[in-house]
Design a protein around this motif. Structure first.
Motif, short mmCIF file in Angstrom:
data_model
loop_
_atom_site.label_atom_id
_atom_site.label_comp_id
_atom_site.label_asym_id
_atom_site.label_seq_id
_atom_site.Cartn_x
_atom_site.Cartn_y
_atom_site.Cartn_z
N ILE A 1 -4.86 -9.17 0.24
CA ILE A 1 -5.39 -8.74 1.54
C ILE A 1 -5.22 -7.23 1.63
O ILE A 1 -4.15 -6.70 1.32
N ARG A 2 -6.28 -6.56 2.04
CA ARG A 2 -6.21 -5.11 2.18
C ARG A 2 -6.78 -4.69 3.53
O ARG A 2 -7.53 -5.44 4.17
N ASN A 3 -6.43 -3.47 3.94
CA ASN A 3 -6.99 -2.94 5.19
C ASN A 3 -8.19 -2.06 4.87
O ASN A 3 -8.60 -1.92 3.73
N GLN A 4 -8.76 -1.43 5.91
CA GLN A 4 -9.99 -0.65 5.73
C GLN A 4 -9.77 0.61 4.91
O GLN A 4 -10.73 1.24 4.44
N ARG A 5 -8.50 0.97 4.70
CA ARG A 5 -8.16 2.16 3.92
C ARG A 5 -7.88 1.79 2.46
O ARG A 5 -7.46 2.63 1.69
N TRP A 6 -8.11 0.52 2.12
CA TRP A 6 -7.91 0.00 0.77
C TRP A 6 -6.43 -0.17 0.42
O TRP A 6 -6.08 -0.35 -0.74
N ASP A 7 -5.53 -0.09 1.41
CA ASP A 7 -4.12 -0.36 1.15
C ASP A 7 -3.93 -1.85 0.91
O ASP A 7 -4.39 -2.68 1.70
N ILE A 8 -3.25 -2.21 -0.17
CA ILE A 8 -2.98 -3.60 -0.49
C ILE A 8 -1.73 -4.02 0.28
O ILE A 8 -0.63 -3.52 0.02
N LEU A 9 -1.89 -4.94 1.22
CA LEU A 9 -0.79 -5.32 2.11
C LEU A 9 -0.07 -6.59 1.66
O LEU A 9 1.11 -6.76 1.96
N ALA A 10 -0.76 -7.48 0.98
CA ALA A 10 -0.15 -8.75 0.54
C ALA A 10 -0.95 -9.28 -0.64
O ALA A 10 -2.14 -8.99 -0.78
N TRP A 11 -0.30 -10.10 -1.46
CA TRP A 11 -0.93 -10.63 -2.66
C TRP A 11 -0.20 -11.90 -3.09
O TRP A 11 0.89 -12.20 -2.61
N ASN A 12 -0.81 -12.63 -4.01
CA ASN A 12 -0.15 -13.83 -4.53
C ASN A 12 0.32 -13.59 -5.97
O ASN A 12 0.10 -12.52 -6.55
N LYS A 13 0.96 -14.60 -6.56
CA LYS A 13 1.51 -14.45 -7.91
C LYS A 13 0.40 -14.21 -8.93
O LYS A 13 0.55 -13.41 -9.86
N ALA A 14 -0.69 -14.93 -8.78
CA ALA A 14 -1.80 -14.77 -9.74
C ALA A 14 -2.34 -13.35 -9.73
O ALA A 14 -2.69 -12.80 -10.77
N GLU A 15 -2.40 -12.73 -8.56
CA GLU A 15 -2.85 -11.34 -8.45
C GLU A 15 -1.91 -10.42 -9.23
O GLU A 15 -2.35 -9.54 -9.97
N SER A 16 -0.60 -10.64 -9.06
CA SER A 16 0.39 -9.81 -9.77
C SER A 16 0.25 -9.96 -11.27
O SER A 16 0.35 -8.99 -12.02
N TYR A 17 0.03 -11.19 -11.71
CA TYR A 17 -0.01 -11.45 -13.15
C TYR A 17 -1.32 -11.01 -13.78
O TYR A 17 -1.33 -10.40 -14.85
N LEU A 18 -2.41 -11.29 -13.12
CA LEU A 18 -3.71 -11.08 -13.73
C LEU A 18 -4.28 -9.68 -13.46
O LEU A 18 -4.91 -9.08 -14.34
N VAL A 19 -4.07 -9.16 -12.27
CA VAL A 19 -4.71 -7.90 -11.87
C VAL A 19 -3.71 -6.74 -11.92
O VAL A 19 -3.73 -5.92 -12.83
N THR A 20 -2.85 -6.66 -10.93
CA THR A 20 -1.84 -5.59 -10.85
C THR A 20 -0.60 -6.13 -10.16
O THR A 20 -0.71 -6.85 -9.16
N ASP A 21 0.56 -5.77 -10.68
CA ASP A 21 1.81 -6.17 -10.04
C ASP A 21 2.11 -5.17 -8.92
O ASP A 21 2.85 -4.21 -9.09
N TRP A 22 1.48 -5.42 -7.77
CA TRP A 22 1.60 -4.47 -6.66
C TRP A 22 3.05 -4.29 -6.22
O TRP A 22 3.44 -3.19 -5.79
N GLY A 23 3.85 -5.34 -6.33
CA GLY A 23 5.24 -5.24 -5.88
C GLY A 23 6.07 -4.28 -6.69
O GLY A 23 7.11 -3.81 -6.22
N SER A 24 5.63 -3.96 -7.91
CA SER A 24 6.39 -3.03 -8.75
C SER A 24 6.05 -1.57 -8.43
O SER A 24 6.70 -0.67 -8.95
N LEU A 25 5.04 -1.36 -7.60
CA LEU A 25 4.60 0.00 -7.26
C LEU A 25 5.23 0.47 -5.95
O LEU A 25 5.47 -0.34 -5.05
N PRO A 26 5.46 1.77 -5.81
CA PRO A 26 5.87 2.29 -4.49
C PRO A 26 4.79 1.98 -3.46
O PRO A 26 3.61 1.88 -3.80
N VAL A 27 5.19 1.85 -2.21
CA VAL A 27 4.23 1.51 -1.16
C VAL A 27 3.08 2.50 -1.13
O VAL A 27 1.91 2.13 -0.94
#
Length: 284
Positions: free
Chosen positions: A125-151
């Protein structure tokens, strides 16, 4: 964007749209030698029923106010599509078609649960500024591990242009990159007073590709459709890109990649999901 930046963007937008028109298609005689492609300023002014000086001021980014009636006439002369017409009005200083709420910075537990229910399909889920606010495990594994990045780095636009892993995952990245710039410009035009968005655009200009494509002033809303993808464990496969607006929060969109019906995408995705669980982590 402030008023000066808005007027400059309007001037560039008008020049770009004027340059792409073929005089013959408009029904104008090809008299004289044309030093630049497209219509002349005089021709746009004539067809729009306004003075050449007034139109020239618009293209020079001067502090003048065009009426809504004039903008309607310009949109017809320049043959703008509906998305471009909206951008024209916004850059001319008129309100966006709908009030743009402030970008949210977090999602509810219910929305997070919805994302998790979509596993093994990657979703965020992202906002209109393209900030990624939430994601699932498949997103982390397949696309990008957003949780490992600074906010501050959890942004879809920044990662599209600066994340080497993401670029390797997307066959035809350059074509998609041009479309992504058009999507960003559409969102940016509808977020005039969002200073954080302006800072994001400045950061994106540090990327050579973005800096080359941004001045072309293409605008295009994001859309669903096929998305080619590559992962080292399962190779290339095709997704259907799903985009859903969150009714309670219009500035949020849920975005998911679903296996295309009639292909082996579901089987491959399940294989990848099993591999992820066997590894016991989400950092492939």
């Amino acid at each position: 964007m402030d008023d000066k930046e808005r007027r400059s963007a309007l001037a560039n937008f008008l020049r770009r749209r004027r340059a792409r028109l073929n005089p013959a298609e408009i029904g104008l005689p090809l008299w004289g030698q044309r030093r630049t492609p497209g219509l002349r300023r005089e021709e746009v002014a004539m067809l729009s029923g306004i003075g050449v000086t007034w139109y020239t001021w618009l293209e020079q980014g001067r502090d003048v106010k065009a009426s809504e009636d004039l903008l309607e006439r310009l949109s017809k002369v320049l043959r703008l599509n509906e998305d471009e017409r909206q951008v024209l009005f916004i850059l001319a200083g008129y309100p966006a078609p709908k009030d743009a709420p402030e970008p949210l910075e977090a999602v509810s537990p219910q929305l997070q649960a919805l994302l998790e229910a979509l596993d093994p399909c990657p979703a965020h889920i992202r906002n209109q500024r393209w900030d990624i606010l939430a994601w699932n495990k498949a997103e982390s594994y397949l696309v990008t591990d957003w949780g490992s990045l600074p906010v501050s780095e959890r942004n879809g636009a920044l990662n599209y242009f600066n994340n080497a892993r993401m670029q390797q995952q997307l066959p035809g990245w350059e074509i998609g990159g041009r479309e992504t710039v058009a999507h960003i410009r559409m969102d940016y035009a509808q977020s005039q007073n969002d200073q954080a968005f302006s800072r994001l655009i400045q950061r994106l200009h540090q990327n050579e590709d973005f800096a080359r494509w941004w001045p072309q002033y293409e605008v295009q809303p994001d859309s669903t459709g096929p998305q080619e993808f590559y992962h080292p464990h399962i190779g290339e496969f095709l997704f259907d890109r799903l985009i859903v607006k969150i009714e309670q929060h219009p500035v949020l969109t849920l975005r998911a990649l679903l296996p295309v019906a009639g292909t082996n995408g579901k089987e491959k995705l399940n294989q990848l999901w099993q591999h992820m669980n066997d590894q016991g982590n989400t950092n492939a």
